[in-house]
Scaffold this active site. Sequence first.
Site, PDB file in Angstrom:
ATOM      1  N   TYR A   1      94.949  56.089  40.431  1.00 34.92           N
ATOM      2  CA  TYR A   1      94.550  55.372  41.650  1.00 34.92           C
ATOM      3  C   TYR A   1      93.948  54.009  41.342  1.00 34.92           C
ATOM      4  CZ  TYR A   1      95.097  59.035  45.234  1.00 34.92           C
ATOM      5  OH  TYR A   1      95.591  59.943  46.134  1.00 34.92           O
TER       6      TYR A   1
ATOM      7  N   LYS B   1      97.704  68.480  32.889  1.00 34.69           N
ATOM      8  CA  LYS B   1      99.109  68.501  32.482  1.00 34.69           C
ATOM      9  C   LYS B   1      99.127  68.159  30.997  1.00 34.69           C
ATOM     10  CE  LYS B   1     103.520  68.913  33.419  1.00 34.69           C
ATOM     11  NZ  LYS B   1     104.134  70.188  33.816  1.00 34.69           N
TER      12      LYS B   1
ATOM     13  N   ASP C   1     101.169  72.343  37.583  1.00 35.59           N
ATOM     14  CA  ASP C   1     102.317  72.940  38.288  1.00 35.59           C
ATOM     15  C   ASP C   1     102.078  74.427  38.538  1.00 35.59           C
ATOM     16  OD1 ASP C   1     102.447  73.207  35.536  1.00 35.59           O
ATOM     17  OD2 ASP C   1     104.609  72.848  35.376  1.00 35.59           O
TER      18      ASP C   1
ATOM     19  N   ASP D   1      94.172  65.168  44.835  1.00 34.94           N
ATOM     20  CA  ASP D   1      94.677  64.752  46.148  1.00 34.94           C
ATOM     21  C   ASP D   1      95.769  65.718  46.613  1.00 34.94           C
ATOM     22  OD1 ASP D   1      95.149  63.064  48.402  1.00 34.94           O
ATOM     23  OD2 ASP D   1      96.941  62.302  47.366  1.00 34.94           O
TER      24      ASP D   1
END
Length: 359
Positions: A142, A191, A223, A247
């Site tokens: 971001y 991740k 995931d 988010d």
Amino acid sequence: MQKNITVLSGDGIGPEIVREAIKVLDAVCARFHHTFRYTYVDIGGCSIDKYGVPITEEGMQQCKSADSVLLGAVGGPKWDNCPPAIRPEKALLAVRKELGLFANLRPTRLFPQLASASPLKESIVGDGIDLLIVRELTGGVYFGERRTGEENGDIVAHDDMNYSTREIRRIGRVAFETARKRRGRLASVDKANVLDTSRLWRRVMHELAQEYPDVIYSDILVDNTAMQLIKNPTQFDVLVTENMFGDILSDEASMLTGSIGMMPSASLSEGTLGMYEPIHGSAPDIAGQNLANPIGTILSAAMMLRYSFSLTEEADLIESAVNRALDLGYRTGDIFQPGCTKVGCSEMGDCITACLARI
Ligand code: IPM
Ligand code: MG
């Protein structure tokens, strides 16, 4: 107690839902003899229309000097084609950054009365959902460098994602401390099988885990988290994750509560200054029609009392009043079930205020 609250109603349904939250805050003030002074500042599209920027410098100062900030929502199709530098969302990110609001708490609770309002089967959510997403809010992709330009005869876009150990450690601490005060379980979402930022994230979290032997810590890939939230959501207590994963996962998790309109959030700094907002957007399709669900905003106001002002009894009272209004069968359209009483945004605020007075 006297407090100055800067109010950023924003766009779309923002002003409607914020009005109801202030109704409830005023009822709390009357009952406990507190004084909250509200200063309204334009943010997002409405500010672009008036001043050409999504928040003015004075507006930003007003947020910084307040005791806390209450936000509705920003954005809408009207401003979708604004240049990136003055998009409505830019102001929201700027406020988060300038106020140092690095810790975003997104409690995901299913009120049992709404079990059948969730799109998930009651066999999955029926036992009750009570998890907390701790989202890092001032770093990651971001806030990395962005650019789009020509490279080797093609157009290429870049969004840099970076995290420092310091940033990871401070959000990690918030998560471990919070887990300690809840059911003592923390899952860190990353991740790490692909991203360097995630590998660093995991390393720092493991170091912290040594300091919190009483917290049951685990790593989980993002995931897999997305799947587990639907398959077996009751396994989670606290989840901590970086900005963009947080988010995405928090919108997904909101469905466990029946509706995204139910979910509040608190964005906290190192001090007591915080910003409180529902996690949903400005819902331009229903704006101005008295159809929005104000509960996410009202519960955000309760979080303000709890986290910025340490008014625990008052915060508990707001949550009980929401519970009572749901017990009595009042529902906005998004959580409506047959046999309940359908109400608009302002009526829902009235019901909760009336319930609050009677508890
Ligand atoms: C949220 C919102 C914001 C975000 C948008 C409006 C910039 O989706 O608070 O979750 O992505 O952080
Ligand atoms: Mg979001």
